[in-house]
Design an enzyme around this catalytic site. Structure first.
Site, PDB file in Angstrom:
ATOM      1  N   CYS A  13      -0.141  -2.637 -10.855  1.00 21.89           N
ATOM      2  CA  CYS A  13      -0.320  -3.696 -11.905  1.00 21.89           C
ATOM      3  C   CYS A  13      -0.022  -4.952 -11.257  1.00 21.89           C
ATOM      4  O   CYS A  13       0.562  -5.290 -10.371  1.00 21.89           O
ATOM      5  CB  CYS A  13       0.270  -3.148 -12.935  1.00 21.89           C
ATOM      6  SG  CYS A  13       0.476  -1.686 -13.467  1.00 21.89           S
ATOM      7  N   ARG A  30      -5.295  -5.772  -8.423  1.00 20.27           N
ATOM      8  CA  ARG A  30      -4.251  -5.075  -8.265  1.00 20.27           C
ATOM      9  C   ARG A  30      -4.277  -4.201  -9.504  1.00 20.27           C
ATOM     10  O   ARG A  30      -3.672  -2.959  -9.441  1.00 20.27           O
ATOM     11  CB  ARG A  30      -2.867  -5.828  -8.621  1.00 20.27           C
ATOM     12  CG  ARG A  30      -2.664  -7.142  -7.761  1.00 20.27           C
ATOM     13  CD  ARG A  30      -1.500  -7.776  -7.962  1.00 20.27           C
ATOM     14  NE  ARG A  30      -0.241  -6.977  -7.698  1.00 20.27           N
ATOM     15  CZ  ARG A  30       0.476  -6.475  -6.697  1.00 20.27           C
ATOM     16  NH1 ARG A  30       0.224  -7.319  -5.416  1.00 20.27           N
ATOM     17  NH2 ARG A  30       1.507  -5.795  -6.564  1.00 20.27           N
ATOM     18  N   TRP A  56      -3.042  -0.998 -14.015  1.00 20.70           N
ATOM     19  CA  TRP A  56      -3.781   0.164 -13.433  1.00 20.70           C
ATOM     20  C   TRP A  56      -2.950   1.483 -13.914  1.00 20.70           C
ATOM     21  O   TRP A  56      -1.849   1.561 -13.618  1.00 20.70           O
ATOM     22  CB  TRP A  56      -3.517   0.072 -11.959  1.00 20.70           C
ATOM     23  CG  TRP A  56      -4.344   1.167 -11.072  1.00 20.70           C
ATOM     24  CD1 TRP A  56      -5.806   1.031 -10.775  1.00 20.70           C
ATOM     25  CD2 TRP A  56      -3.707   2.422 -10.580  1.00 20.70           C
ATOM     26  NE1 TRP A  56      -5.855   2.326 -10.058  1.00 20.70           N
ATOM     27  CE2 TRP A  56      -4.573   2.918  -9.749  1.00 20.70           C
ATOM     28  CE3 TRP A  56      -2.472   2.760 -10.526  1.00 20.70           C
ATOM     29  CZ2 TRP A  56      -4.549   4.231  -9.143  1.00 20.70           C
ATOM     30  CZ3 TRP A  56      -2.583   4.157 -10.040  1.00 20.70           C
ATOM     31  CH2 TRP A  56      -3.316   4.594  -9.287  1.00 20.70           C
ATOM     32  N   ASN A  75       5.449  -3.985 -13.488  1.00 20.84           N
ATOM     33  CA  ASN A  75       4.609  -3.171 -12.502  1.00 20.84           C
ATOM     34  C   ASN A  75       5.657  -2.179 -11.801  1.00 20.84           C
ATOM     35  O   ASN A  75       6.761  -2.541 -11.386  1.00 20.84           O
ATOM     36  CB  ASN A  75       4.203  -4.414 -11.665  1.00 20.84           C
ATOM     37  CG  ASN A  75       3.607  -3.818 -10.217  1.00 20.84           C
ATOM     38  OD1 ASN A  75       3.202  -2.568 -10.326  1.00 20.84           O
ATOM     39  ND2 ASN A  75       3.797  -4.632  -9.261  1.00 20.84           N
ATOM     40  N   GLY A  76       5.147  -0.899 -11.675  1.00 23.87           N
ATOM     41  CA  GLY A  76       5.864   0.170 -11.166  1.00 23.87           C
ATOM     42  C   GLY A  76       6.001   1.518 -11.975  1.00 23.87           C
ATOM     43  O   GLY A  76       5.276   1.507 -12.882  1.00 23.87           O
ATOM     44  N   GLU A  86     -12.851   5.789   9.115  1.00 26.42           N
ATOM     45  CA  GLU A  86     -12.944   4.456   8.410  1.00 26.42           C
ATOM     46  C   GLU A  86     -14.150   4.101   7.626  1.00 26.42           C
ATOM     47  O   GLU A  86     -14.283   3.671   6.700  1.00 26.42           O
ATOM     48  CB  GLU A  86     -12.307   3.183   9.209  1.00 26.42           C
ATOM     49  CG  GLU A  86     -12.410   2.019   8.832  1.00 26.42           C
ATOM     50  CD  GLU A  86     -11.569   1.691   7.527  1.00 26.42           C
ATOM     51  OE1 GLU A  86     -10.668   2.542   7.025  1.00 26.42           O
ATOM     52  OE2 GLU A  86     -11.702   0.586   6.722  1.00 26.42           O
ATOM     53  N   LYS A  88     -14.825   3.812   3.534  1.00 27.25           N
ATOM     54  CA  LYS A  88     -15.454   2.504   2.896  1.00 27.25           C
ATOM     55  C   LYS A  88     -16.618   2.954   2.156  1.00 27.25           C
ATOM     56  O   LYS A  88     -16.742   2.689   0.978  1.00 27.25           O
ATOM     57  CB  LYS A  88     -16.010   1.722   4.080  1.00 27.25           C
ATOM     58  CG  LYS A  88     -15.269   0.680   4.885  1.00 27.25           C
ATOM     59  CD  LYS A  88     -14.418  -0.468   4.145  1.00 27.25           C
ATOM     60  CE  LYS A  88     -13.150   0.230   3.616  1.00 27.25           C
ATOM     61  NZ  LYS A  88     -12.026   0.248   4.325  1.00 27.25           N
ATOM     62  N   GLU A 109     -15.176   5.226  -0.833  1.00 24.36           N
ATOM     63  CA  GLU A 109     -14.489   4.352  -1.935  1.00 24.36           C
ATOM     64  C   GLU A 109     -15.370   3.333  -2.879  1.00 24.36           C
ATOM     65  O   GLU A 109     -14.966   3.210  -3.953  1.00 24.36           O
ATOM     66  CB  GLU A 109     -13.614   3.492  -0.827  1.00 24.36           C
ATOM     67  CG  GLU A 109     -12.770   2.681  -1.529  1.00 24.36           C
ATOM     68  CD  GLU A 109     -11.928   1.659  -0.710  1.00 24.36           C
ATOM     69  OE1 GLU A 109     -10.764   1.504  -0.877  1.00 24.36           O
ATOM     70  OE2 GLU A 109     -12.418   1.707   0.455  1.00 24.36           O
ATOM     71  N   HIS A 117     -17.151  23.786  15.623  1.00 18.75           N
ATOM     72  CA  HIS A 117     -16.187  24.679  14.999  1.00 18.75           C
ATOM     73  C   HIS A 117     -16.310  24.699  13.423  1.00 18.75           C
ATOM     74  O   HIS A 117     -15.127  24.812  12.608  1.00 18.75           O
ATOM     75  CB  HIS A 117     -14.557  24.103  15.416  1.00 18.75           C
ATOM     76  CG  HIS A 117     -14.547  24.394  16.880  1.00 18.75           C
ATOM     77  ND1 HIS A 117     -14.620  25.373  17.876  1.00 18.75           N
ATOM     78  CD2 HIS A 117     -14.448  23.115  17.973  1.00 18.75           C
ATOM     79  CE1 HIS A 117     -14.317  24.918  19.126  1.00 18.75           C
ATOM     80  NE2 HIS A 117     -14.463  23.794  19.184  1.00 18.75           N
ATOM     81  N   LYS A 152      -6.131  -2.410  -5.558  1.00 24.53           N
ATOM     82  CA  LYS A 152      -5.788  -2.928  -3.938  1.00 24.53           C
ATOM     83  C   LYS A 152      -4.498  -2.527  -3.544  1.00 24.53           C
ATOM     84  O   LYS A 152      -4.487  -2.002  -2.291  1.00 24.53           O
ATOM     85  CB  LYS A 152      -5.845  -4.472  -4.057  1.00 24.53           C
ATOM     86  CG  LYS A 152      -5.516  -5.170  -2.646  1.00 24.53           C
ATOM     87  CD  LYS A 152      -6.758  -4.832  -1.783  1.00 24.53           C
ATOM     88  CE  LYS A 152      -6.793  -5.623  -0.654  1.00 24.53           C
ATOM     89  NZ  LYS A 152      -7.706  -5.085   0.398  1.00 24.53           N
TER      90      LYS A 152
END
Ligand code: UD1
Ligand code: M6R
Length: 691
Positions: free
Chosen positions: A2, A33, A88, A115-116, A565, A569, A572, A588, A686
């Site tokens: 947050c 955030r 968030w 925040n937390g 990566e 991307k 996401e 395999h 983020k």
């Protein structure tokens, strides 16, 4: 996860419109955030009133709500404090009620933003319910607001200060937090504190501050409050421990020459991007600091008075970021801007560190630790998400140049396994934000076990930057888009530079180091060449990939990390299923997925594994697969027979830096075509400051 923001003016006349606009602008800078809901609190029309406005959705929705209020926007204040929050959700759905600020009661006696996560909130809530409190939200935070009121009411006759009250509250809390507290009982005062979540305070004055530090008040003056040490049920009897008293001391930084208070503004925020447009003078709070702002002065207290480990001052530092760096400029999205910044950001990572003439790398941040790191029994790289991929991408060159056994771990898994760590291990923590909870916990785990801890971070002043023994700031500039792009390439370079410096005394690898440093020299030009293909990549996304449901990315060796990566991307930000597959693993299992309908991108740039990737290509085409191939310019056979994305060739261990760029652009265009809010993809934030 947050974002929190606070604004306090003292002897600087501001009207309510200005205060609200400042809070909302602060939130919009922190929106990356958390962006599922937002809220703010400001003074009401009388001293015992606080207005709270909250709204589901992005900060723009909160602004709309505020703008339609029937309040006196012209009301002016000579001193005022306000706070704001962008959320968030962790505990409780995104809803107006669950948004912050949270309050202690219907009269908003105490309001706070958080925040937390408070891990013992259930116990606190149960105890408070027994005392007759009822709760209006599903959040962990609300119990802190109610606990504050409960403790205040229990101390009512004792002239308790706001600072001491918050100390009592914080002593009952477990978990991670950054808080800003406001109260109608303490008008124009703010108390802020942190443990595990970032918080900094910006200071703006017309005159220069007298000194550039703030003394920490350890509360050991004879008349200081004596709060008993933590007892899980301590708040059941808060009067224990004696009558709280004022512990006043002057903070040298804020004293004016003539002893008169000076006009001043304070800005509190989860990160510097919300502060830099107001002031560059900032102070980073340490865990368990209790910051009290009142009467134009900032005082830093410690939670416990016998806390001998904390330094006696907090310095007021000068931010080096510029406002332009956190603005989108002419770009449509931060992600796009950050992809396009890479020709410069890669140079900034190397600036002053790589001498291209003498082929020498000097990382000032590792000075003093090089010989210890060289003697390490093993190097353990620990990170999450994209940062983890930068470790994977560079492990091979680390092993090759340093010959130190290297291991790469995801922070959460590293902790789950309780991985054995010893004093002769060197642990490297890679994190753009420097605030990722899993990575921080892994770092503290390794610190406790005596390992040398090295940080590779983009955020000066972040927890990882401060708590590691040494490290390297990647200097990529602020990264705002949730999808990490320029931080990846800069982390990659920082790790390659570290490997080069560690091996500088090994003559047998001199040529190899020179080859890599020459590649680094050409890198900005190579990145530009790939960016110039933007239009082709946009077309590829539009015409070939945007209608697909799934996309497989394959490669091996150095390109395995590029595939992982690239796939991260794509999923996401475009929400398309995408998987990175090590080409050596095809037979395999994953080969079963291949047919004429399965979209595949195969990375086939030239290195020693090229013949092996050719065999993967045959395996795919034999099953009627029609891969798009990322190959080097001039690889005519591939260019003739396949749809290709052509990239310049460089040293094998740097090729991943170039190959990732088209995948970043493809993911960006897939998201844009899918009408997705690129910088704010669903369910993500983020900076992941919770476990
Ligand atoms: C430093 C300065 C830079 C200046 C240069 C001139 C800072 C932040 N950097 O850069 O402005 O131009 O000297 O010589 O002031 N650290 C950690 N953990 C981390 C990251 C860094 O402990 O995760 C430590 C380093 O060990 C070092 C300090 O932070 O002590 C600064 O690191 P870094 O910015 O990488 O150092 P320089 O490149 O030397
Ligand atoms: O700030 P950090 O580098 O520690 O963040 C780690 C991950 O959360 C982050 O890289 C995440 O995977 C990105 N959103 C990927 O684009």
């Amino acid at each position: 996860m947050c974002g929190i923001f606070g604004y306090l003016n003292f002897l600087v006349e501001r009207d309510r419109r200005f205060v609200l606009d400042t809070l909302i602008k602060g939130l919009s800078r922190l929106e990356y955030r958390g962006y599922d809901s937002a809220g703010l609190a400001v003074d009401g029309d009388t001293e015992d009133q606080t207005f709270i406005f909250k709204q589901v959705g992005k900060v723009a929705a909160l602004k709309k709500l505020v703008d339609t209020q029937e309040i006196d926007f012209e009301k002016s204040y000579i001193s005022h404090c306000g706070m704001a929050h962008t959320r968030w959700a962790t505990h409780g759905q995104p809803s107006q009620l669950n948004s912050h600020p949270h309050r202690s009661d219907n009269h908003n006696e105490f309001t706070l933003v958080h925040n937390g996560i408070i891990t013992n909130y259930k116990e606190i809530k149960t105890l408070l319910e027994k005392k007759g409190f009822s709760f209006e939200t599903e959040t962990d935070t609300e119990c802190v607001a109610k606990l504050t009121k409960y403790l205040y009411d229990s101390q009512k006759n004792s002239d308790i200060t706001f600072t001491d009250l918050v100390k009592m509250v914080v002593k009952e809390l477990e978990g991670s937090f950054a808080f800003i507290f406001k109260s109608t009982h303490f008008p124009n005062e703010i108390v802020a504190t942190r443990r595990g979540s970032p918080l900094l305070i910006g200071v703006k004055t017309a005159k220069k501050l007298k000194v550039d530090f703030v003394d920490v008040e350890f509360g050991n003056a004879p008349d200081a409050i004596n709060i008993p040490d933590k007892d899980p049920t301590g708040f059941m009897d808060p009067t224990e421990g004696g009558r709280p008293q004022m512990n006043r001391s002057l903070s040298r930084a804020f004293m004016s020459e003539d002893g008169m208070p000076q006009p001043i503004e304070f800005f509190l925020a989860s990160d510097a991007s919300a502060i830099v447009e107001h002031t560059k003078r900032v102070l980073y709070l340490e865990d368990d600091d209790i910051a009290h702002i009142a009467d134009g002065e900032l005082h830093i207290h410690r939670l416990r008075r016998d806390d001998g480990n904390s330094p006696a001052t907090r310095s007021i530092q000068t931010l080096e970021i510029e406002l332009a760096e956190i603005m989108k400029g002419s770009f449509d999205h931060f992600m796009q801007k950050e992809i396009y910044e890479q020709p410069e950001s890669v140079v900034n990572t190397m600036r002053g560190r790589v001498n291209f003439e003498t082929h020498k790398v000097t990382l000032g941040g590792l000075r003093g630790y090089l010989s210890i790191i060289r003697r390490a029994r093993r190097i353990v790289f620990i990170a999450c998400g994209t940062s983890f991929h930068s470790c994977l991408a560079t492990r091979a060159i680390f092993e090759e140049l340093t010959e130190i056994p290297s291991q790469v771990d995801l922070a959460s898994d590293f902790l789950d396994r309780r991985t054995p760590i010893f004093r002769d291990d060197v642990c490297v923590f890679v994190s753009q934000s420097g605030e990722t909870a899993d990575t921080i916990m892994a770092m503290r785990y390794c610190l406790e076990r005596g390992a040398v801890c090295v940080g590779i971070t983009n955020t000066v002043g972040s927890s990882i930057s401060r708590e590691t023994h040494c490290g390297v700031h990647i200097n990529a500039g602020p990264e705002i888009g949730v999808a990490s792009t320029k931080a990846y390439t800069s982390q990659y370079i920082a790790l390659v530079m570290m490997a080069i410096q560690l091996s500088e005394d090994r003559l047998s690898t001199t040529k190899r180091r020179e080859e890599i440093i020459d590649g680094l020299y050409r890198l900005p030009g190579h990145v530009k060449e790939v960016l110039a293909q933007d239009a082709n990549l946009q077309k590829l996304a539009e015409e070939t990939l945007s209608k697909e449901k799934s996309l497989l990315l394959m490669g091996r060796g150095y390109q395995n990390a590029t595939c992982l990566e690239g796939a991260l991307k794509i999923k996401e930000i475009s929400y398309m299923h995408s998987e990175g597959i090590l080409a050596g693993e095809l037979k395999h299992g994953p080969l079963a997925l291949i047919d004429e309908n399965m979209p595949v991108i195969l990375i086939m740039t030239k290195d020693s594994l090229y013949p092996k990737v050719q065999s993967a290509l045959q395996q795919v085409t034999a099953r009627k697969g029609q891969p798009i191939i990322i190959c080097n310019t001039g690889d005519d056979n591939l260019i003739r027979d396949y749809k290709t994305i052509q990239v310049p060739q460089t040293a094998d261990c740097l090729q991943g830096l170039i190959n990732i760029i088209p995948l970043q652009l493809l993911s960006y265009y897939l998201a844009v075509l899918g009408n997705i809010d690129v910088d704010f993809p669903r369910n993500l934030a983020k900076s992941v400051t919770v476990e």
